[in-house]
Design a protein around this motif. Structure first.
Motif: not given
Length: 582
Positions: A191-196, A235-238
């Motif tokens: 959810r943190t990385c891909f908003n789902t 993921v890395l950028r988040r």
């Protein structure tokens, strides 16, 4: 031209006009500028200028002349015209695949292995639109998701910087610190990385893919660090990384406006986050962090942020291990003295991600101007700074250590000495942080910052007849007209008191300048030194308007001390009641 019109043009010019693909029609939501080059219409100088501006090159060739053109001309030409430390990623494109019956991919692989700047290769046909849109998608992906910083083709393994980044991401996401991402942690990560979130079946599918491709990637039905290694640039950028796998400066140091005369403190949510970080690494649940536990906590940092002096700055247990109160105190000190460093540290711990905030700045409370607090005679601040002045040998260092509960039996190595100490003190039932700062004894060169504080403590040695003169000179030179409350401390009160050579005497000096009477203090005790004097300092800092009137009255001091004692007894009683259900 086939990409734009989605059909093969009957008439093909030597050079196509510059094309911009808008962000809203691309999977990565990034606009893409496509610039064509034609030997027939352009000079070498124009080519060199375009190469110097490009962030991705597509080398489009006829398969029949592939080897000669790529190896002998294009790759050397592009490399010569670009910075060696930031080589332009290349994509090899075999065009006119409709004219051949066989694939040329086998002949391309040796070239890819030799030139690491080649991100990928693709065969396409403009005539039948084969792989045309895919080709430009790969171009975007190679810029936004480059493999160069992640993978070493020679060693056939991830680069050290990538391993460090993924390790930090895993440890930040492993909320219970058991070395495994369970379903709840995986869902939070997704959810943190891909908003789902991931539905249950999708979670199982992810684990099955990892099981199939990675040894030891799944343990106890959760993903291990090795399993999470199969990740993406998203993921890395988040988690704050830039293209060089360094944490981005904007991530570590978000903007935070601090007006003059204001201070910075951790807010309640930040304290809860730090409490969870402490609990996560306090594996033996003894409310202290052993050296191994502290090292594990800071494993997500690129360096060890706390030195041995911290153990002499905050409260520790008998082993010298930092307690929970000491842990929060050190964070409070960093926030107050160097808020940018605090933002950086919170960034390493992933505060904005775990707390689901826009940035670490959400963890900071900027207090109102001290001038307004004085006008209104009240404050919402919870951290107060006390500058401690005294001549050489007056007992300043022992005074600072006594605030942490240490008597003279505790020896501090010179290289581990701290000029700060911070702990809590209760002022009329409210918990406040008091930060003591020992100032070097050179009153001829005191700067404005040396005198900027909430309360001043002047210490002299009662057994040294020359000791009080330093305190008197400091007060007369810098503090006599100041609104900062001052306290005179008669240290080493366990020793025989001698007459001070300076006139007037300490007591008469305090009467003349309307200061509270000298406060006797000693840290040469069998047990823990008394905290009464620190409660008085915290009270003066919290209510500076009282210092010139009420606090010189000994009955007020008695009420302050009794109030603190009652509060401590009530607090201990509540603590025991809370422990009973456990």
């Amino acid at each position: 031209m086939s990409l734009v019109s989605e059909e093969f043009p009957d008439v093909v010019p030597y050079k196509a006009e510059e094309i911009t693909i808008p962000a809203d029609v691309t999977p990565e939501r990034v606009p893409t500028h496509i610039v064509d080059y034609s030997e027939a219409e352009q000079t070498d100088e124009q080519l060199y200028q375009e190469i110097s501006k490009v962030i991705k090159c597509l080398i489009t060739v006829n398969p029949e002349s592939f080897f000669l053109q790529v190896i002998s001309h294009w790759i050397p030409l592009i490399n010569e015209r670009t910075d060696k430390d930031s080589r332009v990623p290349l994509i090899l494109v075999g065009n006119k695949s409709d004219l051949v019956e066989h694939s040329s991919m086998e002949t391309i692989l040796p070239i890819m292995n030799k030139y690491t700047e080649i991100e990928t290769c693709v065969e396409c046909s403009a005539k039948n639109l084969k792989n045309i849109s895919e080709m430009f998608y790969y171009a975007q992906k190679a810029v936004l998701h480059p493999t160069g910083p992640l993978y070493c083709p020679d060693e056939k393994e991830m680069k050290a910087a990538c391993v460090r980044a993924l390790t930090r991401i895993f440890k930040v996401s492993d909320l219970d610190n058991d070395g495994i991402l369970n379903d709840n942690e995986l869902n939070f990560f997704q959810r943190t990385c891909f908003n789902t979130p991931l539905p249950p079946q999708a979670l199982e599918d992810v684990k099955n893919v990892v099981r199939k491709n990675t040894t030891d990637g799944v343990c106890e039905d959760g993903l291990t660090l090795k399993g999470v290694g199969m990740t993406t640039w998203a993921v890395l950028r988040r988690f704050g990384y830039d293209d060089d796998l360094e944490l981005h400066q904007d991530y570590l140091f978000p903007p935070l406006k601090i007006p003059p005369d204001c201070s910075t403190e951790l807010n309640h949510n930040a304290s809860l986050f730090l409490q969870s970080v402490f609990d996560k690494h306090d594996k033996d649940r003894d409310c202290n962090l052993s050296p191994e536990e502290l090292k594990d906590l800071f494993d997500v940092f690129p360096y060890m942020p706390w030195g041995p002096d911290v153990n002499n700055t905050v409260c520790t247990n008998d082993h010298g291990w930092i307690t929970y109160q000491g842990f929060l105190s050190q964070w409070t000190l960093t926030t107050y003295l160097d808020v940018q460093r605090c933002l950086e540290y919170l960034g390493y711990l992933g505060y904005s991600i775990i707390a689901e905030q826009e940035s670490q700045a959400a963890a900071i409370t900027v207090t109102r101007e001290k001038r307004l607090d004085l006008q209104k005679k009240q404050t919402q601040r919870s951290v107060f700074l006390c500058k401690v002045f005294g001549g050489p040998g007056s007992g300043k260092s022992g005074f600072l250590q006594a605030f942490l509960g240490h008597n003279l039996m505790r020896m501090v190595k010179e290289e581990h000495k701290s000029y700060y100490s911070i702990s809590t003190a209760h002022v009329y039932g409210q918990e406040k942080y008091l930060l003591l700062h020992e100032v070097f004894p050179d009153y001829d060169f005191l700067s404005e910052s040396d005198l900027s504080c909430d309360v001043v403590c002047l210490i002299y040695d009662v057994s040294n007849p020359c000791s009080f003169e330093y305190c008197a000179q400091i007060f007369k030179e810098y503090l006599v007209d100041s609104k900062v409350p001052c306290m005179l401390v008669a240290a080493k009160a366990d020793l025989p008191e001698v007459r001070q050579q300076f006139s007037p005497s300490p007591l008469d000096f305090c009467r003349t300048h309307r200061l509270p009477p000298p406060q006797s203090f000693t840290c040469s005790t069998a047990g823990t030194p008394s905290k009464d004097i620190f409660i008085k300092l915290a009270t003066m800092a919290t209510y500076p308007h009282m210092s010139q009137v009420d606090l010189k009255n000994s009955s007020v001091w008695l009420r302050v001390s009794l109030g603190a004692a009652v509060f401590a007894v009530l607090g201990f009683t509540m603590y025991r009641l809370l422990l009973k259900p456990r």
